[in-house]
Scaffold this active site. Structure first.
Site, PDB file in Angstrom:
ATOM      1  N   ASN A 173       0.410 -13.670  -4.384  1.00  0.00           N
ATOM      2  CA  ASN A 173       0.279 -14.821  -3.499  1.00  0.00           C
ATOM      3  C   ASN A 173       0.658 -16.068  -4.270  1.00  0.00           C
ATOM      4  OD1 ASN A 173      -1.846 -17.220  -2.863  1.00  0.00           O
ATOM      5  ND2 ASN A 173      -1.193 -16.239  -0.972  1.00  0.00           N
ATOM      6  N   VAL A 174       1.466 -16.918  -3.652  1.00  0.00           N
ATOM      7  CA  VAL A 174       1.710 -18.265  -4.179  1.00  0.00           C
ATOM      8  C   VAL A 174       1.565 -19.233  -3.018  1.00  0.00           C
ATOM      9  CG1 VAL A 174       3.107 -17.741  -6.204  1.00  0.00           C
ATOM     10  CG2 VAL A 174       4.212 -17.827  -3.982  1.00  0.00           C
ATOM     11  N   ARG A 175       0.956 -20.370  -3.264  1.00  0.00           N
ATOM     12  CA  ARG A 175       0.611 -21.275  -2.164  1.00  0.00           C
ATOM     13  C   ARG A 175       0.616 -22.724  -2.638  1.00  0.00           C
ATOM     14  NH1 ARG A 175      -3.564 -18.314  -4.054  1.00  0.00           N
ATOM     15  NH2 ARG A 175      -5.342 -19.442  -4.899  1.00  0.00           N
ATOM     16  N   HIS A 232       0.748  -6.255 -17.569  1.00  0.00           N
ATOM     17  CA  HIS A 232       0.193  -7.407 -18.273  1.00  0.00           C
ATOM     18  C   HIS A 232       1.229  -8.057 -19.197  1.00  0.00           C
ATOM     19  CE1 HIS A 232      -3.906  -7.370 -16.812  1.00  0.00           C
ATOM     20  NE2 HIS A 232      -3.906  -6.053 -16.906  1.00  0.00           N
ATOM     21  N   HIS A 245       0.857  -1.193   0.000  1.00  0.00           N
ATOM     22  CA  HIS A 245       0.000   0.000   0.000  1.00  0.00           C
ATOM     23  C   HIS A 245       0.894   1.245   0.000  1.00  0.00           C
ATOM     24  CE1 HIS A 245      -3.818  -2.027   0.529  1.00  0.00           C
ATOM     25  NE2 HIS A 245      -3.363  -2.688   1.581  1.00  0.00           N
ATOM     26  N   HIS A 290      -0.757  -6.871  -5.164  1.00  0.00           N
ATOM     27  CA  HIS A 290      -0.916  -8.073  -4.348  1.00  0.00           C
ATOM     28  C   HIS A 290      -0.300  -9.248  -5.105  1.00  0.00           C
ATOM     29  CE1 HIS A 290      -3.367 -11.841  -4.084  1.00  0.00           C
ATOM     30  NE2 HIS A 290      -3.031 -11.731  -2.821  1.00  0.00           N
ATOM     31  N   GLY A 315      -8.299 -21.189  11.895  1.00  0.00           N
ATOM     32  CA  GLY A 315      -7.689 -20.793  13.156  1.00  0.00           C
ATOM     33  C   GLY A 315      -6.331 -20.162  13.003  1.00  0.00           C
ATOM     34  N   GLY A 316      -6.125 -19.477  11.874  1.00  0.00           N
ATOM     35  CA  GLY A 316      -4.850 -18.822  11.639  1.00  0.00           C
ATOM     36  C   GLY A 316      -4.660 -17.594  12.517  1.00  0.00           C
ATOM     37  N   ARG A 317      -3.489 -16.989  12.400  1.00  0.00           N
ATOM     38  CA  ARG A 317      -3.153 -15.816  13.202  1.00  0.00           C
ATOM     39  C   ARG A 317      -3.834 -14.590  12.600  1.00  0.00           C
ATOM     40  NH1 ARG A 317       1.349 -11.944  13.439  1.00  0.00           N
ATOM     41  NH2 ARG A 317       1.744 -11.383  15.620  1.00  0.00           N
TER      42      ARG A 317
END
Length: 313
Positions: free
Chosen positions: A111-113, A148, A99, A109, A267-269
């Site tokens: 994210n890789v998971r 892009h 930000h 943003h 139940g994550g932080r």
């Protein structure tokens, strides 16, 4: 590399990715450093959250690593795949949100998971997911085309059988446009990028390589935009519009974002899950931009589905 899922290899890559991205943005900011909170999850696993606030360029930046385990997948992960209900799981990833202070620098943003769900006497079920997207407050065609173009480069050399990388990029761009869409506002969150989930059809090694390609193209996509725009003059009125548009970011993350919902349901932080929230935000009742204003241009030219690469110079 063996084509059996190797969660530890993914973990090692993600930890290194977090280090490198934090170092890059600390250098870009030049006025602040990331603070780190290492945490453990009661149900198993943990992570490390890194936050930078009040920097020279970034009002708030969060780059999280997590590696959590549990005895049962939460509803967000098993709703579309009921055969996974009751399996133990391990979920890991790096998620970041930047930000900036300057409203001429977009929020971004990435994210890789990796998920792996296991059950005794049955083979594990695993998949990768992730992507990146860009949320400008004031539109800039040069920036959006660059973003892009970099997303397209991330797809080079990958695709389903009979699908070239251009077709893969087009498919993942459409998926991103569809995912980062606020149905209750009938508008996209930003100008999109790439989004993929449940990726396992190419085998572990190739899926992991593609996930790494996405992650490695994030900084080349975003950092040049920051460098070009961070020194531009801005007004109090432009900051006010930035705060207003940040409200859309909050709405999406709390209503639709799967990662936020998964984290809260598993139940994550909470502090780490909600680090994506902007530091200052505002809502205005039934507000509309003035005709022919830069704010109106954002809605009319940028927050609409477009093939930006068909328009590149």
């Amino acid at each position: 590399m063996s084509d059996q899922p190797d969660a530890d290899a993914v973990r090692n890559y993600l930890l290194d990715l977090q280090d490198r991205v934090c170092n890059a943005f600390a250098r870009e900011d030049g006025g602040a450093e990331f603070r780190e909170d290492a945490w453990d999850r009661r149900g198993g696993g943990g992570g490390r959250s890194r936050i930078m606030e009040g920097g020279a360029v970034f009002e708030k930046a969060g780059i999280n690593f997590s590696d959590v385990r549990g005895d049962e997948l939460p509803p967000t992960a098993s709703a579309a795949r009921p055969e996974l209900a009751g399996r133990g799981f391990r979920a890991m990833g790096v998620s970041l949100v930047m930000h900036p202070w300057n409203p001429h620098v977009p929020t971004s943003h990435m994210n890789v998971r990796f998920f792996i769900a296991e059950k005794p006497d049955e083979p594990p079920v695993w998949w990768f997911g992730g992507g990146f997207d860009l949320t400008p407050y004031y539109g800039n065609e040069e920036d959006v085309i660059h973003w892009h173009r970099t997303a397209r480069a991330a797809c080079e050399g990958f695709g389903d059988e009979g699908e070239d990388s251009a077709a893969l990029h087009a498919r993942l761009k459409r998926a991103c446009d569809a995912y980062f869409y606020l149905k209750h506002r009938q508008e996209p969150r930003g100008v999109g990028g790439l989004f993929f989930d449940d990726l396992n059809a190419w085998g572990f090694a190739r899926c992991f390589a593609f996930t790494r390609s996405i992650a490695e193209h994030y900084l080349p996509g975003y950092r040049p935009i920051v460098a070009r725009r961070k020194g531009l003059h801005y007004t109090d009125e432009e900051r006010a519009f930035q705060r207003y548009r940040r409200g859309r970011y909050v709405e999406f993350n709390l209503v639709y974002d799967r990662g936020t919902l998964f984290g809260l349901q598993s139940g994550g932080r909470t502090e780490s899950i909600l680090m994506s929230m902007p530091p200052e935000v505002s809502w205005r009742y039934d507000w509309h931009p003035d005709p022919d204003s830069p704010e109106a241009e954002l809605y009319e030219r940028y927050l609409v589905p477009r093939d930006w690469l068909a328009e590149e110079p």
